[in-house]
Design a protein around this motif. Sequence first.
Motif, PDB file in Angstrom:
ATOM      1  N   MET A   1       5.189  -4.762  -4.489  1.00 28.41           N
ATOM      2  CA  MET A   1       4.181  -3.871  -4.360  1.00 28.41           C
ATOM      3  C   MET A   1       4.437  -2.593  -5.116  1.00 28.41           C
ATOM      4  SD  MET A   1       1.662  -5.356  -2.739  1.00 28.41           S
ATOM      5  CE  MET A   1       0.996  -6.334  -1.475  1.00 28.41           C
ATOM      6  N   GLN A   2       3.279  -2.147  -5.813  1.00 28.73           N
ATOM      7  CA  GLN A   2       3.612  -0.738  -6.759  1.00 28.73           C
ATOM      8  C   GLN A   2       3.813   0.480  -5.618  1.00 28.73           C
ATOM      9  OE1 GLN A   2       3.768  -0.432 -10.088  1.00 28.73           O
ATOM     10  NE2 GLN A   2       3.861   1.934  -9.457  1.00 28.73           N
ATOM     11  N   ASP A   3       4.542   1.284  -6.058  1.00 27.17           N
ATOM     12  CA  ASP A   3       4.864   2.510  -5.304  1.00 27.17           C
ATOM     13  C   ASP A   3       3.844   3.553  -5.886  1.00 27.17           C
ATOM     14  OD1 ASP A   3       5.806   4.963  -4.672  1.00 27.17           O
ATOM     15  OD2 ASP A   3       7.876   4.905  -5.300  1.00 27.17           O
ATOM     16  N   VAL A   4       3.047   4.146  -4.790  1.00 29.85           N
ATOM     17  CA  VAL A   4       2.112   5.237  -5.274  1.00 29.85           C
ATOM     18  C   VAL A   4       2.242   6.396  -4.671  1.00 29.85           C
ATOM     19  CG1 VAL A   4       0.126   3.303  -5.396  1.00 29.85           C
ATOM     20  CG2 VAL A   4       0.670   4.317  -3.010  1.00 29.85           C
TER      21      VAL A   4
ATOM     22  N   PHE B   1       3.339   2.921  -0.278  1.00 28.98           N
ATOM     23  CA  PHE B   1       2.961   1.554  -0.886  1.00 28.98           C
ATOM     24  C   PHE B   1       1.491   1.296  -0.582  1.00 28.98           C
ATOM     25  CE2 PHE B   1       7.473   1.478  -0.741  1.00 28.98           C
ATOM     26  CZ  PHE B   1       7.804   1.146  -1.997  1.00 28.98           C
TER      27      PHE B   1
ATOM     28  N   TYR C   1      -3.246  -2.035  -1.029  1.00 30.13           N
ATOM     29  CA  TYR C   1      -2.119  -2.387  -1.542  1.00 30.13           C
ATOM     30  C   TYR C   1      -2.369  -2.844  -3.015  1.00 30.13           C
ATOM     31  CZ  TYR C   1       0.379  -2.399   3.084  1.00 30.13           C
ATOM     32  OH  TYR C   1       0.741  -2.062   4.226  1.00 30.13           O
ATOM     33  N   PHE C   2      -1.365  -2.211  -3.899  1.00 32.14           N
ATOM     34  CA  PHE C   2      -1.327  -2.372  -5.275  1.00 32.14           C
ATOM     35  C   PHE C   2      -0.356  -3.296  -5.796  1.00 32.14           C
ATOM     36  CE2 PHE C   2      -2.985   1.618  -3.566  1.00 32.14           C
ATOM     37  CZ  PHE C   2      -4.271   1.555  -4.212  1.00 32.14           C
TER      38      PHE C   2
ATOM     39  N   LYS D   1       2.370  -5.074  -8.142  1.00 35.49           N
ATOM     40  CA  LYS D   1       3.014  -4.670  -9.412  1.00 35.49           C
ATOM     41  C   LYS D   1       2.357  -5.661 -10.663  1.00 35.49           C
ATOM     42  CE  LYS D   1       7.639  -2.681  -7.865  1.00 35.49           C
ATOM     43  NZ  LYS D   1       8.685  -2.887  -7.915  1.00 35.49           N
ATOM     44  N   GLN D   2       1.978  -4.678 -11.713  1.00 35.78           N
ATOM     45  CA  GLN D   2       1.592  -5.184 -12.973  1.00 35.78           C
ATOM     46  C   GLN D   2       2.324  -5.196 -14.061  1.00 35.78           C
ATOM     47  OE1 GLN D   2      -1.925  -6.354 -12.561  1.00 35.78           O
ATOM     48  NE2 GLN D   2      -1.673  -6.161 -10.612  1.00 35.78           N
ATOM     49  N   LYS D   3       2.278  -6.005 -14.947  1.00 34.90           N
ATOM     50  CA  LYS D   3       2.974  -5.890 -16.242  1.00 34.90           C
ATOM     51  C   LYS D   3       2.686  -5.137 -17.368  1.00 34.90           C
ATOM     52  CE  LYS D   3       4.988 -10.673 -15.759  1.00 34.90           C
ATOM     53  NZ  LYS D   3       5.148 -12.150 -16.366  1.00 34.90           N
TER      54      LYS D   3
ATOM     55  N   THR E   1      -1.213  -0.310 -14.357  1.00 37.86           N
ATOM     56  CA  THR E   1      -0.462   0.484 -13.327  1.00 37.86           C
ATOM     57  C   THR E   1      -1.424   1.960 -13.180  1.00 37.86           C
ATOM     58  OG1 THR E   1       1.334  -0.573 -13.948  1.00 37.86           O
ATOM     59  CG2 THR E   1       1.491   1.272 -12.792  1.00 37.86           C
TER      60      THR E   1
ATOM     61  N   GLN F   1      -4.330   1.703 -11.314  1.00 37.33           N
ATOM     62  CA  GLN F   1      -4.132   1.285 -10.084  1.00 37.33           C
ATOM     63  C   GLN F   1      -3.856   2.800  -9.223  1.00 37.33           C
ATOM     64  OE1 GLN F   1      -0.568  -0.928 -10.129  1.00 37.33           O
ATOM     65  NE2 GLN F   1      -1.660  -2.769  -9.217  1.00 37.33           N
TER      66      GLN F   1
END
Length: 411
Positions: free
Chosen positions: A101-104, A133, A302-303, A305-307, A312, A315
């Motif tokens: 999960m992406q840290d926001v 998160f 939640y977001f 993780k993206q490449k 990103t 998000q």
Amino acid sequence: MNIRSLAAALAASVTLSFGAAQATDLEVTHWWTSGGEAAAVAELAKAFNATGNKWVDGAIAGGGDTARPIMISRITGGDPMGATQFNTGRQADELVEAGLMQDVTEVAKAEGWDKIINPPSLYKSCVKDGKWFCVPINIHSWQWMWMNNGVFEKIGKPVPKNWNEFVADVPDLQKAGIIPLAVGGQSWQSNGLFGVLQVALGGVDLWKKVNVDKDAKVAGGPEMLKIFKAAAQAREWSKDTKVQDWNQATNLVITGKAAAQIMGDWAQGEFAVAGKVAGKDYTCLPGLGVNEVISTGGDSFYFPKQKDPEKTKAQLVLAKTLLDKNTQVAFNLKKGSLPVRGDVDLAAANDCMKKGLEILKKGSVLPDGSQTLSPDTTGQLQDVIDKFWHDLSITPEEAQKQYAAIIAKAD
């Protein structure tokens, strides 16, 4: 402020803060598919689209129990969506721990989320090791009963003010060919109803001893047996519902085929879509009119993780947009839930939302079960209640014994 003005304001503020260099499509998965839910989601999509990005709707029919495994499979299988709904609580903990999960935190600190989200228990579910998160977007409470006012007029009775008055009216409702209590066939519905009975009839302290302290002795004691016996009555009154989805059960109440439904405040969105007015066409009883309390559950995004770095960035834009004041008001008025921000203008709130806000203001709150019990424990308890609900041969005593055994080893 109209939606066009709101759109322009959001676009300017978000772009300046987080620099969305180009329009980006972001798939957002969720399980909001009923009429009221779809109207609420549309408000989120409008606000995000106003930033120059595009909300690609990924609604999954069938409710959370159907949608969550699909969402989790996609995230762990390397096909992550841009954002996804989970209930506020522990449902996504393992995904966060796995680093998926992406840290926001960047947005959370810039916007001061820890100061505007109320109650704090909502955002604490999003914070792990000091990092954010997820974004809680509403307060949903199970602690409500919804009643069709016209039904009680039909049987010559005033609208019940509490559970005991409703129970007294059941024989007259049955005599008139009206289903006393509408409950859909999905297991989470009967499980949620059981939880409402537990709080309303057993009290907050009993609920906390079982769900927070995980006290198996209390779970197997005489006070909990009373709850199981009340649930046995309720299952008898609801046996003619014969629908599966919760909103179908709500529709039975709206159309007068059923008198009442115990359901979370999202049911209010269905009444709104049907053009019904709170306090006139229908009545809501928080805590069944016995123990007026709000459980602070709800939904968070939640977001994964993206490449793609542009996704990103998008998000982070969406994260900010979800907690914008205007977005909070527009979404929650349609959804039937309460906003997580304590600083928004809710002059347009209806009779039922005002009741919820007043209870929240008094601090009469308790955490949602998804915040106190693991998904595994929740699933086991739900299975017990589901079997009890649909198999009339299972006695309250037998079901309680199984329930207490699960609480004894709950995590």
